[in-house]
Design an enzyme around this catalytic site. Structure first.
Site, mmCIF file in Angstrom:
data_model
loop_
_atom_site.group_PDB
_atom_site.id
_atom_site.type_symbol
_atom_site.label_atom_id
_atom_site.label_comp_id
_atom_site.label_asym_id
_atom_site.label_seq_id
_atom_site.Cartn_x
_atom_site.Cartn_y
_atom_site.Cartn_z
ATOM 1 N N LYS A 128 12.552 11.208 -5.579
ATOM 2 C CA LYS A 128 11.767 10.057 -6.040
ATOM 3 C C LYS A 128 10.317 10.160 -5.569
ATOM 4 O O LYS A 128 10.021 10.806 -4.581
ATOM 5 C CB LYS A 128 12.376 8.755 -5.508
ATOM 6 C CG LYS A 128 13.779 8.472 -5.949
ATOM 7 C CD LYS A 128 14.251 7.125 -5.428
ATOM 8 C CE LYS A 128 14.302 7.078 -3.916
ATOM 9 N NZ LYS A 128 14.785 5.765 -3.420
ATOM 10 N N TYR A 148 -16.945 0.403 11.064
ATOM 11 C CA TYR A 148 -17.118 -0.942 10.536
ATOM 12 C C TYR A 148 -16.658 -1.977 11.548
ATOM 13 O O TYR A 148 -15.582 -1.862 12.128
ATOM 14 C CB TYR A 148 -16.327 -1.112 9.240
ATOM 15 C CG TYR A 148 -16.889 -0.341 8.068
ATOM 16 C CD1 TYR A 148 -18.151 -0.632 7.559
ATOM 17 C CD2 TYR A 148 -16.152 0.684 7.481
ATOM 18 C CE1 TYR A 148 -18.661 0.075 6.476
ATOM 19 C CE2 TYR A 148 -16.655 1.400 6.399
ATOM 20 C CZ TYR A 148 -17.915 1.093 5.903
ATOM 21 O OH TYR A 148 -18.416 1.799 4.849
#
Length: 359
Positions: free
Chosen positions: A36, A256
């Site tokens: 998958k 940041y």
């Protein structure tokens, strides 16, 4: 100086070794290798081809994954683990020799009423307690009878369920699910399938005729405690390069929001990888990264294209040196824990711009 951008190296020998280790745990069981989500980020066709001579079948979630495997030349049985979604899919399944799980009334009716060029192989999924996909115990006799009598269904069907807590050996949930599964299927000569990766490791009684390894194939532990009964090797190693090295004074911040502040003079390294490549944005300060074979901590917020690590004031690292984000030498399980997520998510989130190489 050669700069390597985000690169995932796939070790196919490790993949085959992991498969062999699984077979040693479940020697009497056939293997449905689960591919998958682009083979858990490792490359759908690549992984299928590497396993095509040794596995018994493949499992995928969606029909487009199955068709991609057929288009790449894979001839082994392929099972749709979510089943088909529309009646018109049945002709595609028959044309491409695809197998399907049946887990609801709509699928039962559509497969029994279809006009097909050849019958389909069907896996009937029973809900034994996970309460996701599958039919209830009281529905089983009717589903079993209709599928067993349908000319559109190859006989015999395979009976299966899915375990929700096999990663925890101390939990009684798996014993309850196993007991219910055995009571529902008692007296039936059909092949059975219950064990996922965690159950392959923890619960030998669940192995039956088919096991369905996913994460374990890719060299990642599916259980909560250390693996003591199986040796596996990471198939994917995610790496990039240092693209800048800076010297910081005490009190200076990184990234940041100034989420990390230096306690003293140090050297920091900027690595060309970020959440745009699939590195987890929520990885916290201190998440380990390997630079020149030693563990250094992630510092500051993860950016789209870059992360920062504290190399240490005495480091001799240079621009272009390789950084390993997970894989050989650094378990993806540890990185996932530092990002408050699971290894599945990290592997499956590798983005298309990450270069894939084969070892």
């Amino acid at each position: 100086m050669t700069i390597r951008t985000a690169t995932a190296t796939i070790n196919l020998s490790a993949l085959v070794d992991n498969f062999t280790a699984i077979k040693l745990l479940a020697p009497k069981s056939k293997v449905l290798a689960v591919l998958k989500a682009n083979a858990y980020g490792h490359g759908l066709a690549l992984i299928a081809e590497a396993l095509s001579q040794i596995t018994d079948a493949f499992g995928v979630a969606r029909i487009d994954e199955a068709l991609a495997l057929r288009a790449s030349g894979i001839t082994k049985p392929i099972v749709l683990l979510e089943g088909f979604f529309e009646a018109q899919d049945l002709a595609v399944l028959a044309d491409n020799n695809l197998q399907t799980i049946v887990h609801n009334e709509q699928q039962l009716n559509e497969i029994c009423n279809a006009s097909l060029i050849q019958p389909l192989k069907v896996w009937l999924k029973i809900d034994t307690g996970m309460h996701r996909l599958g039919i209830d115990k009281q529905e089983f006799p009717r589903y079993y009878q209709q599928l067993s009598q349908s000319s559109n269904v190859q006989q015999p069907i395979i009976l299966m369920s899915h375990l929700g807590g096999a990663d925890d050996k101390s939990s009684s949930a798996t014993d309850r699910q196993l007991s219910l599964f055995e009571s529902i299927t008692a007296g039936k000569a059909n092949e059975l399938s219950l064990a996922n990766s965690a159950a392959i490791c923890n619960w030998p009684k669940t192995h039956f005729q088919w096991v369905r390894p996913g994460l374990l194939l890719y060299g990642v532990s599916p259980i909560n405690d250390l693996l003591s009964n199986i040796n596996i090797t990471p198939v994917m190693t995610l790496q990039s390069s240092l693209i800048a090295i800076r010297t910081l004074a005490a009190g200076e911040t990184v990234g940041y929001g100034g989420a990390w502040k230096s306690k003293g003079k140090t050297k920091i390294g900027i690595i060309a990888i970020g959440y745009g490549d699939g590195y987890p944005r929520h990885a916290k300060n201190g998440t380990p990264v390997l630079v020149n074979g030693r563990r250094v901590p992630l510092i500051g917020r993860v950016s789209m294209d870059m992360i920062t690590v504290d190399l240490g004031v005495n480091s001799t690292d240079t621009i272009g040196d390789i950084a390993t984000l997970w894989g050989e030498g650094l378990a993806v399980e540890e990185v996932a824990s530092c990002a408050t997520t699971i290894p599945y998510e990290l592997l499956c989130n590798i983005s298309r711009r990450v270069k894939m190489t084969i070892k």
